[in-house]
Design an enzyme around this catalytic site. Structure first.
Site, PDB file in Angstrom:
ATOM      1  CG  ASP A 298      -7.269  -7.127   6.744  1.00  0.00           C
ATOM      2  OD1 ASP A 298      -6.336  -6.859   7.529  1.00  0.00           O
ATOM      3  OD2 ASP A 298      -7.520  -6.433   5.748  1.00  0.00           O
TER       4      ASP A 298
ATOM      5  CG  HIS B 171      -7.106  -2.975   9.989  1.00  0.00           C
ATOM      6  ND1 HIS B 171      -5.808  -2.547  10.195  1.00  0.00           N
ATOM      7  CD2 HIS B 171      -7.023  -3.959   9.061  1.00  0.00           C
ATOM      8  CE1 HIS B 171      -4.984  -3.243   9.416  1.00  0.00           C
ATOM      9  NE2 HIS B 171      -5.695  -4.107   8.727  1.00  0.00           N
TER      10      HIS B 171
ATOM     11  NE  ARG C  96       0.346  -8.321   2.672  1.00  0.00           N
ATOM     12  CZ  ARG C  96      -0.268  -7.935   3.798  1.00  0.00           C
ATOM     13  NH1 ARG C  96      -1.370  -8.534   4.196  1.00  0.00           N
ATOM     14  NH2 ARG C  96       0.229  -6.963   4.525  1.00  0.00           N
TER      15      ARG C  96
ATOM     16  CB  SER D  48      -0.648  -3.383   7.979  1.00  0.00           C
ATOM     17  OG  SER D  48      -1.809  -2.631   7.712  1.00  0.00           O
TER      18      SER D  48
ATOM     19  NE  ARG E  21      -2.282  -1.151   3.606  1.00  0.00           N
ATOM     20  CZ  ARG E  21      -1.781  -0.292   4.476  1.00  0.00           C
ATOM     21  NH1 ARG E  21      -1.952   1.011   4.313  1.00  0.00           N
ATOM     22  NH2 ARG E  21      -1.138  -0.710   5.545  1.00  0.00           N
TER      23      ARG E  21
ATOM     24  CE1 TYR F 255       2.551  -7.071  -4.128  1.00  0.00           C
ATOM     25  CE2 TYR F 255       1.402  -6.400  -2.133  1.00  0.00           C
ATOM     26  CZ  TYR F 255       2.256  -7.271  -2.800  1.00  0.00           C
ATOM     27  OH  TYR F 255       2.796  -8.345  -2.119  1.00  0.00           O
TER      28      TYR F 255
ATOM     29  CE  LYS G 126      -6.231  -3.598   4.499  1.00  0.00           C
ATOM     30  NZ  LYS G 126      -6.346  -4.015   5.888  1.00  0.00           N
TER      31      LYS G 126
ATOM     32  CB  CYS H 285       0.832  -5.943  13.995  1.00  0.00           C
ATOM     33  SG  CYS H 285       2.012  -4.650  13.573  1.00  0.00           S
TER      34      CYS H 285
END
Ligand code: GTP
Ligand code: SPV
Ligand code: MN
Length: 612
Positions: free
Chosen positions: A303, A256, A395, A278, A86, A227, A236, A280
């Site tokens: 998420d 989130h 990812r 993110s 991002r 991406y 998002k 974590c």
């Protein structure tokens, strides 16, 4: 004259649609975008396996995708090295009034932002197919469902959207003649001249990337990146930034957060929603295999959570996504066995390393580093290479239904009732393992002051400590001060049905750089303490930062870990907390008069407890 030529071009453009579209507004928008972006053809996606297979084989033929010999129906992509995560610095929340976006968001006024972007969009799909993706966030039969239409010139985005969202003609059907949809326009920003060969990962340079949101119009415009969250606009952009604005207006929440079900040995069920920044640990915690004896867990989402008060006054959570877009490095049978099983087939891998036998590999994988591999940049790689073989933000895109611990209720239309909220972050120092909030308002203060070291999930420096309130700094579609107020207001509406609030840190290290807490499956020991706090079955100590377990309050049965490290993980260094007050002061000051009075009270009480 100019108009005639334009019309002729439009008429020549092939349009493929395998179903009837009755929504005039949608048809009109699609054709307007085609006029603007000038793709060579328009293709309406049907979400079928046949469509997925066809696009994948085209991408394999072109060289953009590599079919993995070792994994059925799975593919590897390598992004352009400039397009790996991002781009928060290029992400905009655009209201006419800058204050509506607030100090934590980038802002450009809608008129100039649209002008800039319209110039970029002009002819940007030349030589490409324009895909129209009708998708639903949350199951269509859920009262929470929101319909989006993503227009994109990236077949990679189409295949990812197949996994991450619910795509197909049933969405068009649900729209009917005049149903509402959220328009999501995406282009990789790389038009092709006549005869020009396409890049393997087309994208635009950083200064031309824009991830823009116009909350007053429920509108998303993304340009220049292919991406993740920059390009899969249901995630998002829609389910957090735009949804957070709608949620505030309508009295619900878009967060989130992972959603997890924990089941006690007696069969009592608890639902936990946890917000970590993110990279974590949400995916890890969401799929936890508890090590604490007798406890079981099921995953409902990793998420995003949409939360709404139900008829019984409790807060219900649903995962709007249908797949996982998870961090690959660090994922192993040891750290996350359920994720590893989820990845066995039907997955897309991006920026992982390719092994010589046709499989993917990444740092932290169970298998030792291969003697030879092709790294994420497509170069030969051997273990003596100082650079990682996989990008740190490599990812996987995996269907949620394939997760061995997915809850049978993960698609339940009304969601599941939430008992516990957890906030947290990645902090090498200071922040202890777990803290329980004194009450809702204190919990909101804990969420609002959450701090975490930055990760590779965003393009920028890694390891810098920053405030990331509620793990929503990059994802809140309006002024964060108003978002704090919304949390207080939700608490008031929930009354005695409020979830309990905790704050965790799995990432604290000692002076030698060793983890103080084993983490992963053993995090279930902390979750058990939380559940037993609700039941009043277990003790805690009152500290200036909240209630904390004494070592004896945690169930450490069977844990093979140096006990002195656990003691250290639970230590509260008051001086260290005092030293962070000026930074908190600054953090809150940026919101000026908009900061809720109740937050100021919490801050004052906190300082008093610290002896300041
Ligand atoms: P986004 O998808 O970016 O929103 O992130 P996420 O929160 O889902 O991140 P994820 O679960 O993929 O976190 C990945 C990183 O956290 C990896 O480096 C993991 O090894 C690490 N991690 C997760 N849980 C733990 C834990 O309990 N202890 C430690 N030490 N590391 C952990
Ligand atoms: C995050 O960065 O929080 C993610 C990955 O979940 S992305 O979809 O790229 O935003
Ligand atoms: Mn995320």
């Amino acid at each position: 004259m100019a108009k005639t030529i334009k019309n002729q071009v439009a008429q020549e453009r092939r349009e493929t649609v395998a179903y009837t579209v009755k929504n005039e507004k949608l048809k009109q928008w699609v054709h307007e975008v085609a006029e603007l972006c000038e793709p060579k053809e328009i293709y309406w996606c049907d979400g079928s396996q046949e469509e997925y297979d066809r696009l994948m084989s085209q991408m394999v033929a072109h060289g953009a995708a590599i079919a993995l010999k070792k994994r059925p129906n799975s593919f590897l992509f390598r992004s352009d090295p400039s397009d790996v995560a991002r781009v928060e610095a290029r992400t905009y929340i655009s209201y006419p009034d800058k204050d509506e976006a607030g100090p934590t968001n980038n802002w450009i006024d809608p008129v100039s932002l649209k002008k800039t972007m319209l110039d970029l969009y002009k002819g940007c799909m030349k030589g490409r197919t324009m895909y129209v993706i009708p998708f639903s966030m949350a199951p269509l039969d859920s009262p929470m469902a929101k319909i989006g239409i993503e227009i994109t010139d990236s077949p990679y985005v189409v295949c990812n959207m197949h996994i991450m969202t619910r795509v197909g003609p049933q969405v068009i059907e649900a729209l009917g003649t005049d149903g509402e949809f959220i328009p999501c326009l995406h282009s990789v920003g790389a038009p092709l001249a006549e005869g020009q060969e396409d890049a393997l990962w087309p994208c635009a340079p950083i200064e031309k990337k824009y991830i823009s949101h116009f909350p007053e119009e429920n509108l998303i415009w993304s340009y220049g990146s292919g991406y993740g969250g920059n390009a899969l606009l249901g995630k998002k952009c829609l389910a957090l930034r735009i949804a957070s604005v709608i949620a505030r207006r309508e009295g619900w929440m878009a967060e989130h957060m992972l959603i997890l079900r924990l089941i006690s040995p007696e069969g009592k069920v608890y639902h936990i929603c946890a917000a970590f920044p993110s990279a974590c640990g949400k995916t890890n915690l969401a799929m936890i295999l508890p090590t604490v004896p007798g406890w079981k867990a099921e995953c409902l989402g990793d998420d995003i959570a949409w939360l709404k008060i139900g008829p019984d006054g409790r807060l219900y959570a649903i995962n709007p996504e249908s797949g996982f877009f998870g961090v690959a490095p660090g994922t192993s049978h040891d750290s996350n066995p359920a994720a590893m099983d989820t990845l066995e087939k039907n997955c897309i891998f991006t920026n992982c390393a390719l092994t010589d036998d046709g499989d993917v590999w990444w740092e932290g994988h169970d298998d030792p580093a291969p003697e030879h591999a092709i790294d994420w940049k497509g170069r030969d790689w051997t273990p003596d290479n100082p650079e990682p073989a996989a990008h740190p933000n490599a990812r996987f895109t995996a269907p949620a239904a394939q997760c061995p611990v997915i809850s049978p209720d993960w698609e339940k239309p009304q969601g599941v009732p939430v008992d516990i909220f957890i906030f947290g972050g990645r902090r090498t120092r200071v922040q202890p393992l777990v803290v329980e909030a004194f009450d809702w308002d204190h919990g909101v203060f804990l969420g609002a002051t959450a701090a975490s070291e930055t990760t590779a999930a965003n393009i920028g420096a890694v390891g810098n400590l920053r405030r990331d309130p509620f793990a929503m700094k990059p994802f809140c579609g309006y002024n964060m001060a108003d978002y704090f107020a919304h949390w207080f207001a939700m608490g008031d509406r929930l009354g005695d049905k409020k979830p309990r609030i905790f704050y965790v840190n799995w990432f604290r290290k000692n002076d030698e750089g060793k983890w103080l807490w084993p983490g992963f499956g053993d995090n279930s020991r902390v979750l058990k303490w939380m559940c037993e706090r609700i039941e009043g079955k277990v003790g805690a100590e009152e500290t200036p930062i909240g209630y904390m377990p004494r070592q004896d309050d945690l169930d450490l049965t069977g844990l093979d870990w140096p006990m002195e490290r656990i003691a250290e993980a639970l230590e509260v260094d008051i001086e260290a907390f005092k030293a962070e007050v000026p930074d908190m002061e600054q953090h809150f000051a940026q919101f000026g008069a908009r900061l809720p009075e109740r937050m100021k009270i919490q801050f004052e009480e906190y300082k008093k407890r610290l002896g300041l």
